[in-house]
Design a protein around this motif. Structure first.
Motif, short mmCIF file in Angstrom:
data_model
loop_
_atom_site.label_atom_id
_atom_site.label_comp_id
_atom_site.label_asym_id
_atom_site.label_seq_id
_atom_site.Cartn_x
_atom_site.Cartn_y
_atom_site.Cartn_z
N HIS A 169 0.45 7.00 13.96
CA HIS A 169 1.47 6.20 14.64
C HIS A 169 2.85 6.83 14.58
O HIS A 169 3.52 6.96 15.62
N PRO A 170 3.34 7.26 13.39
CA PRO A 170 4.66 7.91 13.38
C PRO A 170 4.71 9.19 14.20
O PRO A 170 5.73 9.48 14.84
N LEU A 171 3.60 9.95 14.21
CA LEU A 171 3.58 11.18 15.00
C LEU A 171 3.62 10.89 16.50
O LEU A 171 4.29 11.60 17.26
N ALA A 172 2.91 9.88 16.93
CA ALA A 172 2.93 9.52 18.35
C ALA A 172 4.33 9.09 18.78
O ALA A 172 4.78 9.42 19.88
N MET B 276 2.70 19.37 15.94
CA MET B 276 1.99 18.21 15.41
C MET B 276 0.57 18.19 15.95
O MET B 276 0.32 18.65 17.06
N ASN B 277 -0.36 17.65 15.17
CA ASN B 277 -1.72 17.36 15.65
C ASN B 277 -1.85 15.85 15.74
O ASN B 277 -1.73 15.15 14.74
N ILE B 278 -2.10 15.36 16.94
CA ILE B 278 -2.05 13.93 17.21
C ILE B 278 -3.36 13.46 17.82
O ILE B 278 -3.84 14.07 18.79
N ARG C 97 13.40 9.29 5.77
CA ARG C 97 12.05 8.96 5.32
C ARG C 97 11.74 7.48 5.50
O ARG C 97 10.65 7.12 5.90
N GLU C 98 12.71 6.60 5.27
CA GLU C 98 12.45 5.17 5.37
C GLU C 98 12.13 4.75 6.79
O GLU C 98 11.51 3.73 7.01
N ASP C 99 12.53 5.54 7.77
CA ASP C 99 12.30 5.16 9.15
C ASP C 99 10.84 5.18 9.54
O ASP C 99 10.47 4.66 10.57
N SER C 100 9.97 5.83 8.76
CA SER C 100 8.57 5.90 9.13
C SER C 100 7.77 4.72 8.61
O SER C 100 6.60 4.58 8.91
N ARG C 101 8.37 3.87 7.81
CA ARG C 101 7.61 2.75 7.26
C ARG C 101 7.57 1.60 8.25
O ARG C 101 8.59 1.21 8.81
N ALA D 119 0.87 -1.18 0.00
CA ALA D 119 0.00 0.00 0.00
C ALA D 119 0.89 1.22 0.00
O ALA D 119 2.11 1.11 0.11
N ALA D 120 0.27 2.39 -0.06
CA ALA D 120 1.06 3.61 -0.08
C ALA D 120 1.86 3.73 1.19
O ALA D 120 1.41 3.41 2.28
N ALA D 121 3.10 4.22 1.06
CA ALA D 121 3.98 4.38 2.22
C ALA D 121 3.42 5.45 3.14
O ALA D 121 2.79 6.41 2.72
N THR D 122 3.64 5.30 4.43
CA THR D 122 3.17 6.27 5.40
C THR D 122 4.11 7.46 5.46
O THR D 122 5.25 7.37 5.04
N PRO D 123 3.65 8.59 6.00
CA PRO D 123 4.48 9.78 6.00
C PRO D 123 5.75 9.60 6.82
O PRO D 123 5.78 8.87 7.79
N ALA D 124 6.77 10.33 6.44
CA ALA D 124 8.04 10.26 7.16
C ALA D 124 7.94 11.00 8.47
O ALA D 124 7.18 11.94 8.62
N ILE D 125 8.73 10.58 9.42
CA ILE D 125 8.83 11.28 10.69
C ILE D 125 9.77 12.46 10.51
O ILE D 125 10.88 12.32 10.01
N ALA D 126 9.34 13.62 10.93
CA ALA D 126 10.19 14.79 10.79
C ALA D 126 11.48 14.61 11.57
O ALA D 126 11.49 14.11 12.69
#
Length: 530
Positions: free
Chosen positions: A345-348, A311-313, A29-33, A18-25
């Motif tokens: 999940h990545p934002l949390a 962030m909005n979580i 970028r790969e660390d958010s998958r 499926a589409a990759a999830t957003p990267a963690i700031a």
């Protein structure tokens, strides 16, 4: 939401591309998958070592006759220090950890089958609530007998049927039946009798909207408060007087299982709150949410989120990693819901890292319920991404952050114009850092390595349950549930999402995936960046 007696130390995550999830700031970028992208060969060897030691704690906790794990054991792994009690969650954690241990070649297939068969045979003989098929909360791990008093204290137990504990137990059975053909029939026999509709309140809102799941029920009137009711088959029980009304907490595993088994309606997924509404009627919360109302399957849902450090979580009840990510061990939420869990999940995880490293300045991070290093058991979390106004705090001093409820009441700590509070002896819990591993592998590896080497919070059974970092006070104890979380994460990261693949096979994917896929949370970065 996971409240337990202090002496009860521990009871109450893809299939398709499926589409990759957003990267963690702030990170690659790969660390958010999900799945641990970005780990090196050396990292994986280290993870394998940690898995072997963690499994050693399970072997030490498990009774040789019954195959039931104790709730907890002391850090020296002396069998004499087993707790004397266990729960459906503990047993489930041992079952899925045995499957992981086999997958990671920590034990042979023959040993795995022997262990699983032994445990399932004991379970088949254990007393359960026959009208619902559910299991009671406390049993003697050495005999399998239902407990009515705790072994050490003699404290009276009102035998309780917990929805979330039975949920984790059923999740384990679903993994076992799919992953271990040799014991599939046994697992099926146990699972077949479990009716999760017993926990669902169909008439909670008089039929105007779907209901929610109760915390559980007692078969007989307890010594404390209860609300009498009946199951769908007419059996009289004593329900808890509360429901699990927050989506982002661990009881959603019950809703997933109930929907997949046809025992809870699909609309129930949208019955719980993302946050409570953004009105002054809810100003007892410490943060006013942002968001808008949307409709799914005819149910209006306020897609609220809490602002936190840009962030909005979507918050959990207590701001803990456990609530956010334990269901993700079994359901590939971030992949199935790229606009909901795939954002949140990545934002949390980012929020937990920022709190520990920047806001509180502990130098370590990872906050979830665990053993209190100073005695007993406590809930730890990041207060600002939790809805609980009394807070799950990250330090022993219980430092509270209350930003006020915009346009309704002022902030109290910090007061307007004042600096952020000074945090005290922060308590980090290794299993929380493990839960973050699929979303922030580099930072998780660094954090865990320093917990082991700098703090020394590690023994022959793996990471100790918790450590207060400024005083380096360690809870040198192993809990079945928390060790099971570690094993579950490692099974998915090193074993190609093995728990998710087993759990979601068949009905779960058919029924739950479409629900998760349709929703768009109000989570994201406040400046609108992807």
């Amino acid at each position: 939401m996971r409240l337990r007696p202090l002496l009860a130390a521990a009871t109450a995550a893809c299939l398709l591309a499926a589409a990759a999830t957003p990267a963690i700031a702030g990170g690659p970028r790969e660390d958010s998958r999900p799945g641990g992208a970005g780990l090196t060969r050396a990292d994986r060897a280290e993870l394998k070592r940690w898995a072997a030691d963690t499994w050693a704690s399970f072997a030490a906790m498990t009774d040789e006759t019954t195959g039931l794990p104790a709730d907890n054991i002391e850090g020296d792994l002396d069998a004499a220090s087993r707790s004397g009690y266990t729960s459906p969650t503990n047993i489930g954690a041992y079952l899925w950890s045995t499957v992981v241990a086999e997958e990671l070649d920590l034990i042979s297939s023959r040993e795995a089958t022997k262990r699983l068969r032994q445990t399932l045979t004991t379970i088949e003989g254990m007393e359960r609530h026959e009208p619902s098929g559910m299991f009671y909360n406390w049993y003697d791990e050495s005999t399998g007998a239902k407990l009515t008093t705790f072994p050490a204290s003699g404290e009276t137990i009102d035998p309780f049927l917990s929805s979330v504990d039975n949920g984790w137990f059923a999740a384990a059975l679903m993994v076992v039946r799919a992953a271990e053909p040799a014991v599939r029939r046994q697992a099926d026999r146990v699972l077949a009798g479990m009716d999760f509709g017993a926990f669902y309140d169909l008439n909670q809102f008089g039929g105007e909207r779907p209901g929610m799941v109760y915390g559980g029920f007692w078969a007989d009137p307890p010594s404390g408060t209860a609300c009498p009711g009946t199951l769908a088959n007419g059996t009289a029980v004593q329900f808890t007087c509360h429901h699990y009304d927050i989506l982002n907490s661990e009881p959603r595993i019950v809703t997933y299982i109930g929907i997949a088994r046809g025992q809870i309606p699909a609309e129930a997924y949208f019955a719980t709150s993302r946050t409570f509404p953004a009105s002054c009627d809810w100003s007892w919360l410490e943060t006013r949410p942002v968001g808008e109302t949307k409709s799914y399957l005819g149910v209006d849902v306020f897609e609220g989120a809490f602002p936190y450090r840009g962030m909005n979580i979507v918050p959990t009840w207590g701001g803990t990693m456990f609530e956010e990510l334990m269901p993700d061990l079994f359901v590939p939420e971030a992949t199935w819901g790229p606009k909901s869990w795939g954002v949140n999940h990545p934002l949390a995880v980012r929020a937990q890292i920022q709190h520990g490293m920047d806001q509180a300045g502990y130098g370590f991070w990872g906050f979830s319920p665990a053993s209190d290093p100073f005695g007993g058991y406590r809930e730890y979390g990041v207060d600002q991404i939790g809805m609980n106004p009394e807070g799950y705090y990250s330090d022993e001093e219980k430092t509270n952050v209350d930003l006020g409820y915009d346009q309704c009441r002022p902030a109290t700590n910090p007061a307007p114009g004042q600096p952020e509070p000074t945090f005290g002896d922060g308590v980090v819990t290794p299993h929380a850092a493990f839960l973050a591993l699929p979303y922030a592998p580099r930072e998780s590896m660094d954090n865990l390595t320093r917990i082991e080497t700098t703090l020394g919070a590690y023994g022959t059974g793996g990471f100790y349950d918790a450590v207060a970092v400024r005083s380096n006070t360690q809870a040198q104890r192993y809990l079945s549930l928390d060790q099971g979380i570690v094993m579950g994460v490692l099974g998915n990261v090193l074993g190609k999402d093995m728990l998710k693949t087993a759990f979601t096979r068949g009905a779960v994917e058919r029924t739950v995936r479409p629900l998760i896929a349709m929703e768009e949370f109000g989570a994201g970065y406040a400046d609108g960046r992807p």
